[in-house]
Scaffold this motif. Sequence first.
Motif, PDB file in Angstrom:
ATOM      1  N   SER A  55      76.390  72.521 111.286  1.00 53.68           N
ATOM      2  CA  SER A  55      75.354  71.518 111.547  1.00 53.68           C
ATOM      3  C   SER A  55      74.415  71.985 112.646  1.00 53.68           C
ATOM      4  CB  SER A  55      75.997  70.184 111.938  1.00 53.68           C
ATOM      5  OG  SER A  55      76.686  69.621 110.845  1.00 53.68           O
ATOM      6  N   ARG A  56      74.963  72.628 113.654  1.00 53.91           N
ATOM      7  CA  ARG A  56      74.133  73.113 114.757  1.00 53.91           C
ATOM      8  C   ARG A  56      73.155  74.188 114.265  1.00 53.91           C
ATOM      9  NH1 ARG A  56      77.939  74.943 117.879  1.00 53.91           N
ATOM     10  NH2 ARG A  56      78.396  72.877 118.719  1.00 53.91           N
ATOM     11  N   ARG A  57      73.631  75.074 113.411  1.00 56.67           N
ATOM     12  CA  ARG A  57      72.750  76.125 112.896  1.00 56.67           C
ATOM     13  C   ARG A  57      71.652  75.521 112.025  1.00 56.67           C
ATOM     14  NH1 ARG A  57      75.291  81.786 111.224  1.00 56.67           N
ATOM     15  NH2 ARG A  57      73.045  82.163 111.281  1.00 56.67           N
ATOM     16  N   TYR A  58      71.996  74.524 111.245  1.00 53.81           N
ATOM     17  CA  TYR A  58      70.981  73.918 110.393  1.00 53.81           C
ATOM     18  C   TYR A  58      69.972  73.137 111.230  1.00 53.81           C
ATOM     19  CZ  TYR A  58      68.813  71.945 106.284  1.00 53.81           C
ATOM     20  OH  TYR A  58      67.896  71.624 105.320  1.00 53.81           O
ATOM     21  N   ARG A  59      70.445  72.477 112.273  1.00 56.49           N
ATOM     22  CA  ARG A  59      69.541  71.755 113.164  1.00 56.49           C
ATOM     23  C   ARG A  59      68.584  72.725 113.842  1.00 56.49           C
ATOM     24  NH1 ARG A  59      68.090  66.625 113.309  1.00 56.49           N
ATOM     25  NH2 ARG A  59      70.215  65.803 113.477  1.00 56.49           N
ATOM     26  N   ASP A  60      69.062  73.889 114.225  1.00 57.53           N
ATOM     27  CA  ASP A  60      68.188  74.907 114.829  1.00 57.53           C
ATOM     28  C   ASP A  60      67.073  75.305 113.862  1.00 57.53           C
ATOM     29  OD1 ASP A  60      69.695  74.891 117.122  1.00 57.53           O
ATOM     30  OD2 ASP A  60      70.843  76.697 116.622  1.00 57.53           O
ATOM     31  N   PHE A  61      67.424  75.449 112.587  1.00 55.09           N
ATOM     32  CA  PHE A  61      66.425  75.787 111.566  1.00 55.09           C
ATOM     33  C   PHE A  61      65.368  74.695 111.467  1.00 55.09           C
ATOM     34  CE2 PHE A  61      65.432  74.665 107.079  1.00 55.09           C
ATOM     35  CZ  PHE A  61      64.498  75.657 106.828  1.00 55.09           C
ATOM     36  N   LEU A  62      65.795  73.441 111.405  1.00 56.47           N
ATOM     37  CA  LEU A  62      64.842  72.335 111.297  1.00 56.47           C
ATOM     38  C   LEU A  62      63.933  72.274 112.518  1.00 56.47           C
ATOM     39  CD1 LEU A  62      67.139  69.504 109.874  1.00 56.47           C
ATOM     40  CD2 LEU A  62      65.531  70.941 108.607  1.00 56.47           C
ATOM     41  N   GLN A  63      64.498  72.448 113.696  1.00 58.93           N
ATOM     42  CA  GLN A  63      63.706  72.366 114.923  1.00 58.93           C
ATOM     43  C   GLN A  63      62.659  73.474 114.978  1.00 58.93           C
ATOM     44  OE1 GLN A  63      66.670  72.346 118.032  1.00 58.93           O
ATOM     45  NE2 GLN A  63      67.021  70.138 117.858  1.00 58.93           N
ATOM     46  N   ARG A  64      62.993  74.619 114.411  1.00 60.35           N
ATOM     47  CA  ARG A  64      62.032  75.731 114.394  1.00 60.35           C
ATOM     48  C   ARG A  64      60.754  75.342 113.675  1.00 60.35           C
ATOM     49  NH1 ARG A  64      64.353  80.956 111.759  1.00 60.35           N
ATOM     50  NH2 ARG A  64      65.733  80.669 113.556  1.00 60.35           N
ATOM     51  N   TYR A  65      60.865  74.447 112.693  1.00 57.40           N
ATOM     52  CA  TYR A  65      59.707  74.015 111.921  1.00 57.40           C
ATOM     53  C   TYR A  65      59.287  72.581 112.256  1.00 57.40           C
ATOM     54  CZ  TYR A  65      60.535  78.285 109.346  1.00 57.40           C
ATOM     55  OH  TYR A  65      60.701  79.606 109.007  1.00 57.40           O
ATOM     56  N   GLY A  66      59.767  72.073 113.383  1.00 55.77           N
ATOM     57  CA  GLY A  66      59.329  70.769 113.861  1.00 55.77           C
ATOM     58  C   GLY A  66      59.872  69.577 113.094  1.00 55.77           C
ATOM     59  N   VAL A  67      60.956  69.766 112.353  1.00 50.63           N
ATOM     60  CA  VAL A  67      61.537  68.679 111.559  1.00 50.63           C
ATOM     61  C   VAL A  67      62.647  67.998 112.345  1.00 50.63           C
ATOM     62  CG1 VAL A  67      62.794  68.118 109.439  1.00 50.63           C
ATOM     63  CG2 VAL A  67      60.971  69.831 109.396  1.00 50.63           C
ATOM     64  N   VAL A  68      62.598  66.656 112.391  1.00 40.95           N
ATOM     65  CA  VAL A  68      63.601  65.912 113.148  1.00 40.95           C
ATOM     66  C   VAL A  68      64.551  65.123 112.255  1.00 40.95           C
ATOM     67  CG1 VAL A  68      62.107  65.707 115.168  1.00 40.95           C
ATOM     68  CG2 VAL A  68      62.103  63.887 113.442  1.00 40.95           C
ATOM     69  N   ASP A  69      64.171  64.899 111.003  1.00 45.94           N
ATOM     70  CA  ASP A  69      65.058  64.137 110.128  1.00 45.94           C
ATOM     71  C   ASP A  69      64.792  64.486 108.668  1.00 45.94           C
ATOM     72  OD1 ASP A  69      67.120  62.406 109.581  1.00 45.94           O
ATOM     73  OD2 ASP A  69      65.949  60.574 109.787  1.00 45.94           O
ATOM     74  N   VAL A  70      65.846  64.362 107.857  1.00 46.10           N
ATOM     75  CA  VAL A  70      65.770  64.652 106.424  1.00 46.10           C
ATOM     76  C   VAL A  70      66.609  63.614 105.687  1.00 46.10           C
ATOM     77  CG1 VAL A  70      66.113  66.382 104.608  1.00 46.10           C
ATOM     78  CG2 VAL A  70      65.708  67.122 106.976  1.00 46.10           C
ATOM     79  N   VAL A  71      66.155  63.241 104.510  1.00 43.62           N
ATOM     80  CA  VAL A  71      66.964  62.374 103.654  1.00 43.62           C
ATOM     81  C   VAL A  71      66.864  62.898 102.220  1.00 43.62           C
ATOM     82  CG1 VAL A  71      65.122  60.714 103.188  1.00 43.62           C
ATOM     83  CG2 VAL A  71      67.502  59.988 102.992  1.00 43.62           C
ATOM     84  N   GLU A  72      67.967  62.824 101.506  1.00 44.44           N
ATOM     85  CA  GLU A  72      68.032  63.314 100.131  1.00 44.44           C
ATOM     86  C   GLU A  72      68.192  62.132  99.182  1.00 44.44           C
ATOM     87  OE1 GLU A  72      67.902  67.513  99.123  1.00 44.44           O
ATOM     88  OE2 GLU A  72      67.882  66.396 100.984  1.00 44.44           O
ATOM     89  N   ILE A  73      67.391  62.109  98.104  1.00 48.70           N
ATOM     90  CA  ILE A  73      67.503  61.065  97.080  1.00 48.70           C
ATOM     91  C   ILE A  73      67.853  61.760  95.772  1.00 48.70           C
ATOM     92  CG2 ILE A  73      66.373  59.126  95.957  1.00 48.70           C
ATOM     93  CD1 ILE A  73      64.674  60.612  98.959  1.00 48.70           C
ATOM     94  N   LEU A  74      68.963  61.346  95.146  1.00 52.06           N
ATOM     95  CA  LEU A  74      69.468  62.048  93.977  1.00 52.06           C
ATOM     96  C   LEU A  74      69.442  61.185  92.730  1.00 52.06           C
ATOM     97  CD1 LEU A  74      71.519  62.904  96.606  1.00 52.06           C
ATOM     98  CD2 LEU A  74      72.028  64.656  94.899  1.00 52.06           C
ATOM     99  N   ALA A  75      69.204  61.849  91.599  1.00 53.20           N
ATOM    100  CA  ALA A  75      69.321  61.212  90.286  1.00 53.20           C
ATOM    101  C   ALA A  75      70.470  61.889  89.553  1.00 53.20           C
ATOM    102  CB  ALA A  75      68.028  61.370  89.494  1.00 53.20           C
ATOM    103  N   HIS A  76      71.322  61.086  88.920  1.00 49.02           N
ATOM    104  CA  HIS A  76      72.520  61.609  88.282  1.00 49.02           C
ATOM    105  C   HIS A  76      72.459  61.486  86.760  1.00 49.02           C
ATOM    106  CE1 HIS A  76      73.928  60.994  92.409  1.00 49.02           C
ATOM    107  NE2 HIS A  76      74.903  61.844  92.133  1.00 49.02           N
ATOM    108  N   SER A  77      73.240  62.310  86.101  1.00 46.70           N
ATOM    109  CA  SER A  77      73.453  62.218  84.663  1.00 46.70           C
ATOM    110  C   SER A  77      74.915  62.561  84.404  1.00 46.70           C
ATOM    111  CB  SER A  77      72.537  63.181  83.910  1.00 46.70           C
ATOM    112  OG  SER A  77      72.813  63.161  82.520  1.00 46.70           O
ATOM    113  N   ALA A  78      75.626  61.655  83.737  1.00 50.71           N
ATOM    114  CA  ALA A  78      77.059  61.852  83.456  1.00 50.71           C
ATOM    115  C   ALA A  78      77.845  62.140  84.725  1.00 50.71           C
ATOM    116  CB  ALA A  78      77.240  62.974  82.446  1.00 50.71           C
ATOM    117  N   GLY A  79      77.475  61.457  85.811  1.00 56.27           N
ATOM    118  CA  GLY A  79      78.215  61.588  87.058  1.00 56.27           C
ATOM    119  C   GLY A  79      77.895  62.817  87.879  1.00 56.27           C
ATOM    120  N   GLN A  80      76.930  63.640  87.431  1.00 58.63           N
ATOM    121  CA  GLN A  80      76.559  64.847  88.156  1.00 58.63           C
ATOM    122  C   GLN A  80      75.098  64.781  88.578  1.00 58.63           C
ATOM    123  OE1 GLN A  80      78.718  67.741  88.712  1.00 58.63           O
ATOM    124  NE2 GLN A  80      80.169  66.121  88.241  1.00 58.63           N
ATOM    125  N   PRO A  81      74.754  65.291  89.763  1.00 56.30           N
ATOM    126  CA  PRO A  81      73.343  65.336  90.161  1.00 56.30           C
ATOM    127  C   PRO A  81      72.543  66.182  89.174  1.00 56.30           C
ATOM    128  CG  PRO A  81      74.786  65.859  92.022  1.00 56.30           C
ATOM    129  CD  PRO A  81      75.638  65.871  90.795  1.00 56.30           C
TER     130      PRO A  81
END
Length: 219
Positions: free
Chosen positions: A90-116
């Motif tokens: 998580s720390r490494r990924y946060r470092d990546f986001l901060q490098r590009y000025g990103v402070v938050d992310v959210v994912e919205i998924l659509a499923h089919s037959a129980g799989q994304p």
Amino acid sequence: MNAIPTQEVAGHCLQAFTQLVPASQAAFYCVDRHLQARDFQLHCMSGEMHRDYLDNYRQFDPLQPRNCLSSGLVVVPLGLAMARQPTRDSRRYRDFLQRYGVVDVVEILAHSAGQPQAAISLLRTAEQGAFTTDQLVQLNALQSLLQLAVANMQLCEDPLIGLTPKERQIALLLRQGASNKQLARELNVGLPTIKTHLINLFRKTGVASRTELVGTLFL
């Protein structure tokens, strides 16, 4: 009803979601049977950032489809996803986001037959701030529209169709950055055999290098 091209679905979904819930950057992508994200359509995201993500940070992303599936949610906030993986990742990924000025992310998924089957990533800068509880509720409501759009989308083709099982295995390992020696060790064969497999892979996919192969099959 005729199926709608993936690119058209992606464009409409990205426009609708970013207008209703403001985001500085966004991406729409398909999810293959191996729970890997591919066929990215970017919205206001630089190619440099996207390449950096794919080459160096995807493995640390807590919002990968496999992780989102295990959460049991269709709208997955970054904070919740980070709490479910090792702190070091998580720390490494946060470092990546901060490098590009990103402070938050959210994912919205659509499923089919129980799989994304497809998903949208929304990213926000410090100027916009983190997603609020009300916005997450709104995204949960909007998810049904994404679900409907994806249900009418042309299915993303398996990029590995036409490859032998051994070639598929090699292609997936190359995506992870495996060297020829690592390929030989993983497949328990000699380096000359690996070179022969690579030549066949290059010929089948019409590329001239490992980088081109990964780009053609997975990006």
